[in-house]
Design a protein around this motif. Structure first.
Motif, PDB file in Angstrom:
ATOM      1  N   SER A   2       0.826  -1.149   0.018  1.00  0.00           N
ATOM      2  CA  SER A   2       0.016  -0.097   0.214  1.00  0.00           C
ATOM      3  C   SER A   2       0.651   1.336   0.360  1.00  0.00           C
ATOM      4  O   SER A   2       1.538   1.371   1.495  1.00  0.00           O
ATOM      5  CB  SER A   2      -0.667   0.108   1.240  1.00  0.00           C
ATOM      6  N   THR A   4       0.047   4.620  -0.024  1.00  0.00           N
ATOM      7  CA  THR A   4      -0.049   5.618   1.005  1.00  0.00           C
ATOM      8  C   THR A   4       0.647   5.653   2.806  1.00  0.00           C
ATOM      9  O   THR A   4       1.524   5.772   3.117  1.00  0.00           O
ATOM     10  CB  THR A   4      -1.151   5.538   1.092  1.00  0.00           C
ATOM     11  N   VAL A   5       0.719   4.075   2.553  1.00  0.00           N
ATOM     12  CA  VAL A   5       0.656   3.398   3.908  1.00  0.00           C
ATOM     13  C   VAL A   5       2.391   3.316   4.252  1.00  0.00           C
ATOM     14  O   VAL A   5       3.248   3.742   4.751  1.00  0.00           O
ATOM     15  CB  VAL A   5       0.673   1.753   4.311  1.00  0.00           C
ATOM     16  N   ALA A   8       3.962   6.466   4.641  1.00  0.00           N
ATOM     17  CA  ALA A   8       3.726   7.332   5.583  1.00  0.00           C
ATOM     18  C   ALA A   8       4.895   6.227   7.088  1.00  0.00           C
ATOM     19  O   ALA A   8       5.799   6.711   7.969  1.00  0.00           O
ATOM     20  CB  ALA A   8       2.523   6.605   6.507  1.00  0.00           C
ATOM     21  N   LEU A  39       0.559  13.143   5.449  1.00  0.00           N
ATOM     22  CA  LEU A  39       1.065  12.139   6.164  1.00  0.00           C
ATOM     23  C   LEU A  39       1.342  12.513   7.419  1.00  0.00           C
ATOM     24  O   LEU A  39       0.772  11.816   8.283  1.00  0.00           O
ATOM     25  CB  LEU A  39       2.281  11.602   5.052  1.00  0.00           C
ATOM     26  N   THR A  42      -1.028  12.697   9.961  1.00  0.00           N
ATOM     27  CA  THR A  42      -2.690  11.789   9.851  1.00  0.00           C
ATOM     28  C   THR A  42      -1.268  10.924  11.641  1.00  0.00           C
ATOM     29  O   THR A  42      -1.443  10.256  12.644  1.00  0.00           O
ATOM     30  CB  THR A  42      -2.634  10.629   8.890  1.00  0.00           C
ATOM     31  N   HIS A  46      -1.465   9.795  15.500  1.00  0.00           N
ATOM     32  CA  HIS A  46      -2.215   9.173  16.433  1.00  0.00           C
ATOM     33  C   HIS A  46      -0.804   8.770  17.209  1.00  0.00           C
ATOM     34  O   HIS A  46      -0.538   7.629  18.030  1.00  0.00           O
ATOM     35  CB  HIS A  46      -1.834   7.545  15.179  1.00  0.00           C
ATOM     36  N   MET A  48       1.933   8.937  17.199  1.00  0.00           N
ATOM     37  CA  MET A  48       3.187   7.913  16.358  1.00  0.00           C
ATOM     38  C   MET A  48       4.358   9.250  16.136  1.00  0.00           C
ATOM     39  O   MET A  48       5.692   9.349  16.390  1.00  0.00           O
ATOM     40  CB  MET A  48       3.344   7.683  14.964  1.00  0.00           C
TER      41      MET A  48
ATOM     42  N   THR B   4      -6.569   5.792   4.337  1.00  0.00           N
ATOM     43  CA  THR B   4      -5.400   4.438   4.552  1.00  0.00           C
ATOM     44  C   THR B   4      -4.690   3.978   5.452  1.00  0.00           C
ATOM     45  O   THR B   4      -4.078   3.380   6.671  1.00  0.00           O
ATOM     46  CB  THR B   4      -4.918   4.458   3.475  1.00  0.00           C
ATOM     47  N   VAL B   5      -3.651   5.294   5.817  1.00  0.00           N
ATOM     48  CA  VAL B   5      -3.118   5.340   6.803  1.00  0.00           C
ATOM     49  C   VAL B   5      -3.467   5.676   8.315  1.00  0.00           C
ATOM     50  O   VAL B   5      -2.821   4.242   9.139  1.00  0.00           O
ATOM     51  CB  VAL B   5      -1.445   6.763   6.595  1.00  0.00           C
ATOM     52  N   ASP B   6      -4.108   6.186   8.300  1.00  0.00           N
ATOM     53  CA  ASP B   6      -4.966   5.870   9.782  1.00  0.00           C
ATOM     54  C   ASP B   6      -5.759   4.129   9.881  1.00  0.00           C
ATOM     55  O   ASP B   6      -5.519   4.118  10.990  1.00  0.00           O
ATOM     56  CB  ASP B   6      -6.708   7.028   9.597  1.00  0.00           C
ATOM     57  N   ALA B   8      -3.946   1.842   9.023  1.00  0.00           N
ATOM     58  CA  ALA B   8      -3.225   0.952   8.795  1.00  0.00           C
ATOM     59  C   ALA B   8      -2.387   1.428  10.486  1.00  0.00           C
ATOM     60  O   ALA B   8      -2.597   0.537  10.879  1.00  0.00           O
ATOM     61  CB  ALA B   8      -2.407   1.606   8.091  1.00  0.00           C
ATOM     62  N   LEU B   9      -2.597   3.139  10.561  1.00  0.00           N
ATOM     63  CA  LEU B   9      -1.751   3.070  12.627  1.00  0.00           C
ATOM     64  C   LEU B   9      -3.238   1.555  13.097  1.00  0.00           C
ATOM     65  O   LEU B   9      -1.986   2.282  14.371  1.00  0.00           O
ATOM     66  CB  LEU B   9      -1.625   4.496  12.665  1.00  0.00           C
TER      67      LEU B   9
END
Lengths: 259, 259
Positions: A2, A4-5, A8, A39, A42, A46, A48, B4-6, B8-9
DNA sequence: AATCGTGTTGCATCCTCTGCAACGCTCATT
DNA sequence: AATGAGCGTTGCAGAGGATGCAACACGATT
């Protein structure tokens, strides 16, 4: 897989090197500033990454929390811990517990006698896989093909003159370890430090973790350390039994009595 | 921001609770199995998750590595550490170092005297922000509006009868702390444990971290612990000076001599 | 052998991410 | 004070990628 992920997540190791601002991140990712911004936002949501006063980004606190929870969920560690403490109290030396994960050996617990600090300075740090006693124990238990493939793939840094020089020597060493059921590292990583280790096995006899005792030459000689081997093995066996469920969790653990 | 990232995280804290298989992850994410699979694969490629023998997913080793690197980048911690150790050796009690991040107080170092274990059992864990001495020190230094806003937002759990009961009491306490330049927690978190703490300040006088000394009643009374306050403050000041660059890193640190 | 549970893959659709360009803000310089 | 540079931020339209579906593969269990 993926995109995008993937992008990130690539930001995290990048920030691990040190704080960076938006532009630096976007350049190193090879994306537009606005993309990097979204990114980072996001990731920020979270927890991170953390945005410090100067607007630069740093790794965030959630990372600690996650790593800590991950560690707590390793039940080998949970079970082993009191045994490690008991062993440490019995002989005073540093005790390590490690597992194999994705071709990497990872310390998951450590009890140090003199210097009760910086536990996490070890966790996650790449273990010297070609020389550490715990690494030998974990790799020795791999199926032969995997063992060979991994051995060929590794680098063999010459930490000291006694470091494992190449794949052939390593495989020979692993064979020995596999046969005798214990391992040593005699000055292979740090000239003046010796280790003896023993495996923790699961129900099916497979090695699920490895533990070791480390001490510098100035405290005990290698020979003296080796006299502690039976104690180390008994401790490892005790953990194995408890982990396999064949022994109830004892209320008090005395390593000298672990048969 | 980024769906997507959201997603995944979101998997990470989910796995932090314990291993989960593909279906469980997809259900809890509210997405199709195939979607969850691809997210997990990406996480896997980055070492954030690990697939164990039974095909279930766990948090991966990279997380440890990142958390560790994140910690190493906190230079306050780096500088403070030897001072904390020295303080611990001088008085034997547990020493904590904490910072404020995103309205959360986070322990970033700890030196414990008797029980050298489980350092990471604290790191990343939510600190009792309404009662801990280090939390008071960090929040007391916030600009008044922020301080008030945060105080109103917090919950005030009654850990013990001596816990801070509400925002008003907390703000009053913070004012006191701000004025006197040190803080205590006398049985506010655990009935039998007292703490005294002092702030570490940066060049501009702002509080960048806070340290504290903790001891149970059975070892020293609160009054006895308070007699150590000058030592704690001297240590914190020494860290502040070194952090600000106004004092060279000393080769040997004796907290009894820190003026 | 059959069925269930699970993980995996190909594909068409639509959504979401992307890059662009314009804007706003802060700070330094003249 | 004005100008400009540097950086972060926002709307927008288009396209590329993520999504969900359905079918398949594989192993375990009956």
């Amino acid at each position: 897989m993926s995109q995008t992920v993937d992008r990130a997540l690539s930001i995290l190791p990048l920030l691990a090197e040190g704080p960076a601002n938006l532009e630096q991140v976007s350049v190193r990712l090879g994306v537009h500033k606005s993309t990097a911004l979204r990114l980072l936002r996001t990731l920020h949501e979270h927890g991170m990454v953390y945005r410090q006063a100067d607007q630069r980004y740093r790794l965030g606190a959630r990372l600690f929390a996650l790593a800590q929870q991950a560690a707590e969920n390793l039940d080998v560690r949970e079970i082993a811990h009191p045994h490690l403490v008991a062993l440490n109290e019995a002989c005073g030396h540093t005790v390590h517990l490690a597992v194999l994960e994705e071709s990497e050996v990872l310390y998951i617990d450590k009890v140090e006698s003199r210097y009760p600090v910086r536990m996490y300075s070890r966790i996650g740090k790449p273990v010297a896989i070609t020389v550490a006693a715990v690494a030998k124990l974990l790799l020795a238990d791999l199926p032969a093909p995997e063992r060979r493939a991994l051995a060929e793939k590794l680098d063999y840094p010459r930490y000291t003159p006694r470091s494992t020089p190449d794949a052939a020597a390593f495989l020979a060493e692993l064979a020995t370890v596999r046969a005798q059921g214990w391992a040593t590292d005699l000055g292979g990583h740090e000239e003046s430090i010796n280790c003896v280790g023993a495996p923790v096995r699961g129900t099916d006899g497979h090695v699920v973790a490895a533990m070791s005792l480390s001490a510098p030459n100035v405290v005990v000689t290698a020979d003296e350390l080796l006299t502690l081997l039976p104690l180390v093995r008994r401790t490892a066996d005790a953990i194995s039994r408890e982990y396999s469920g064949t022994a109830p969790a004892p209320s008090a653990i005395d390593p000298a009595q672990e048969a």
